[in-house]
Design a protein around this motif. Structure first.
Motif, short mmCIF file in Angstrom:
data_model
loop_
_atom_site.label_atom_id
_atom_site.label_comp_id
_atom_site.label_asym_id
_atom_site.label_seq_id
_atom_site.Cartn_x
_atom_site.Cartn_y
_atom_site.Cartn_z
N VAL A 99 6.76 49.90 -18.70
CA VAL A 99 7.82 50.17 -19.71
C VAL A 99 8.84 48.88 -18.89
O VAL A 99 8.74 48.50 -17.89
N ALA A 100 9.55 48.30 -19.97
CA ALA A 100 10.63 47.29 -19.54
C ALA A 100 11.58 48.04 -18.88
O ALA A 100 11.95 49.05 -19.21
N PRO A 101 12.15 47.37 -17.68
CA PRO A 101 13.32 47.80 -16.98
C PRO A 101 14.30 48.07 -18.12
O PRO A 101 15.18 49.17 -17.60
N ILE A 102 14.72 47.45 -18.88
CA ILE A 102 15.97 47.81 -19.73
C ILE A 102 15.79 49.07 -20.54
O ILE A 102 16.74 49.80 -20.69
N HIS A 103 14.77 49.37 -20.98
CA HIS A 103 14.16 50.59 -21.48
C HIS A 103 14.24 51.60 -20.72
O HIS A 103 14.74 52.88 -20.95
#
Length: 589
Positions: A176-180
């Motif tokens: 999972v992307a850090p921003i998500h």
């Protein structure tokens, strides 16, 4: 701006692994810059160059993503028909090429476009399909961008259970992307704060801090920092951090802080400021903590106001009733005066117009009948107003607060009916009394229709969608009277909203050569065949009596005559009602 951020994050997350030279990177950067601007020609040129570059390098993902952004650009600028055409072309091409990534882009883009239309139900279905498709055909990749949009939709609907479910799903996604991950943790921190679960909140706060330090995703949301100080009883720090918030968020947080400190007077003061700052938004409590704070403050306010209301009920009752009666008398006097002037003018010409005497007398009788019917319509809501006012003033029975509130609501509702009727009468009288209008304004049909649809969409009933369709270029203009044209379109949209409980209301324009044709279509109750002939009349026959059927369409007919156009009901449309009017592009003397 929200959709632009979504597209930017999506583009970066799905193409970060693709190798590209500086030329490709420059094209991507320029595409992201142009997607929120009106520079359509420049945007299409850049995206076509980027698509061609991707074909040569065999970059399938960036190719379909760029193509999808062309559809999203059209939807962002409310060209929904063109957006749909583009996404259908992508779907056909992806099917021919058997491209799973292309098929995923189609699902994602359709959901994004539905979100642009504010069709949250269709957008939710689309993002769910996109998540399912990505899990099936790209199992090692994260569907966090689609899940994040689902979480936002759930929050918009105030569906806490669904919002928490999607937040947990984001955290469980592979890679999972850090921003998500950060947005999901932020949502969970709000839940923990509202539940006053200090242990859970501190744990999530520590994860956010670690994420910030390890992945450099930027600063933590200021609200999280403030909530961290509040839940740890550091109220001075919380008040200091509130300075970094916008006024509406600052007042809301300060109300919570002072409530926690036990200073309910201060809490109520800032909650009142928050409500004043957000007078167009319905205040929704953020969990049980804020709800409890607001209820307590509201109860205290009601206790203080109760005695004042009891003392002023009699005075306001009489003032309200006398004001209404005075307004009605003035309106009726104006109508009678206007009729008398017309009769005197006709009497002077009676010698030369002997054959017209019968028609004049008939017109006079009809006006008197109109006044009689209007009086009946005004009397209907006035009777309950007087009755409810007497009940509010009675001393034989102590009304409960909820009963008193119900009676006040009934008085307000009937007052609005009277006001609406009076406004309609005044507007109809205004346009019927004019022989012509000044044709002194040049306007764009696209501009006025988009503006009116955006302004009226908020009045639609739950479950009803409204949007504007047009193939007209924005530089096509009509020479007309702006105020009258806006009033005409507004009354037709109000008529559609009133009779549509579910479905779609569509405003559309098309070029008819010397004129522009505009239609307002709804999926409402429709109009029985036997009533269509008299749909623009003020009254309709009900047995041996006449009943007012609304002034909106009658006003539309008066306006269209002054604008030298024409209006009609489309009898071939059977899914609801469709009203069409035409205005000439140029006014001919």
């Amino acid at each position: 701006m929200r959709i632009i951020v979504l597209v930017a994050v999506w583009l970066v997350s799905i193409s970060i692994s693709a190798e590209g030279d500086s030329h490709t990177i420059k094209l991507q950067t320029e595409m992201l810059r142009l997607i929120s601007t009106p520079e359509k020609d420049r945007f299409l040129k850049v995206t076509e160059q980027l698509k061609e570059d991707c074909r040569k390098r065999g970059d399938e993902r960036l190719f379909y993503t760029t193509w999808g952004n062309q559809s999203t650009y059209e939807a962002t600028h409310q060209n929904y028909v063109m957006a749909e055409k583009i996404v259908n072309k992508i779907a056909e091409y992806a099917e021919d090429q058997n491209s799973f990534w292309g098929k995923y882009v189609v699902l994602h883009t359709k959901a994004v476009n539905a979100l642009q239309k504010q069709d949250y139900q269709e957008a939710e279905k689309g993002f769910l399909k996109a998540v399912e498709f990505r899990h099936k055909y790209f199992p090692g990749e994260s569907a966090g961008d689609d899940l994040q949009e689902l979480m936002k939709i759930a929050n918009h609907r105030k569906d806490q259970k669904a919002g928490l479910k999607y937040a947990h799903q984001i955290l469980a996604e592979p890679n999972v992307a850090p921003i998500h991950k950060g947005r999901a943790l932020f949502r969970l921190s709000q839940f923990a704060f509202n539940k006053n679960n200090k242990e859970m909140f501190d744990s999530i706060y520590n994860e956010l801090m670690a994420l910030k330090q390890s992945d450099d995703i930027g600063t933590i949301e200021p609200v999280v920092e403030i909530n961290h100080a509040i839940i740890n009883a550091d109220y001075d720090e919380a008040l200091r951090l509130c300075k970094n918030l916008s006024p509406e968020k600052r007042y809301e947080r300060m109300a919570v802080i002072y409530h926690r400190m036990g200073d309910n007077d201060k809490a109520y003061e800032y909650m009142a400021k928050f409500k004043a700052t957000n007078d167009s938004i319905v205040l929704v409590s953020h969990g049980n903590v804020v709800a409890s704070c607001y209820v307590q403050m509201n109860n205290e306010r009601l206790k203080l106001e109760k005695k004042v209301l009891e003392d002023e009920n009699v005075k306001w009752k009489h003032l309200f009733v006398y004001t209404l009666i005075g307004a009605i008398i003035i309106i009726l006097a104006f109508i009678l005066w206007h009729n008398r002037l017309r009769i005197k003018r006709l009497e002077k010409e009676n010698a030369k117009l002997g054959k017209e005497r019968e028609k004049v007398q008939k017109a006079f009788d009809m006006k008197n009948e109109f006044i009689s019917h209007i009086t009946d319509e005004l009397r209907a809501p006035m009777n309950p107003i007087e009755g409810f006012s007497d009940i509010l003033n009675t001393t034989d029975y102590e009304l409960q607060p909820e009963e008193r509130e119900m009676l006040r609501d009934q008085i307000k509702e009937n007052s609005k009916r009277i006001t609406k009727l009076i406004d309609g009468m005044a507007e109809l009288s205004l346009f019927e009394s004019k022989k012509s209008l000044s044709i002194d304004y040049t306007l764009s049909p696209n501009h006025i229709c988009r503006h009116m649809v955006d302004a009226m969409r908020q009045f639609c009933k739950p479950g009803v969608r409204m949007f504007y369709e047009s193939d007209l270029p924005d530089d096509i203009e009509v020479h007309t009277n702006q105020e009258a044209a806006e009033a005409l379109l507004k009354h037709l949209i109000e008529n559609a909203i009133q009779h549509t409980e579910h479905g779609v209301i569509t405003v559309a324009c098309k070029d008819c050569g010397d004129s522009i044709q505009t239609s307002v279509t709804d999926t409402g109750t429709g109009i029985p065949a036997e009533q269509r002939e008299h749909i623009f009349d003020t009254f309709r026959q009900m047995g041996d009596n006449m009943k007012l059927q609304g002034l909106g369409l009658t006003i539309c007919l008066a306006i269209i005559k002054l604008l030298h156009g024409k209006i009609w009901l489309d009898n071939d449309y059977t899914e609801g009602a469709r009203f069409i009017f035409e205005l000439p592009k140029e006014h001919k003397l």
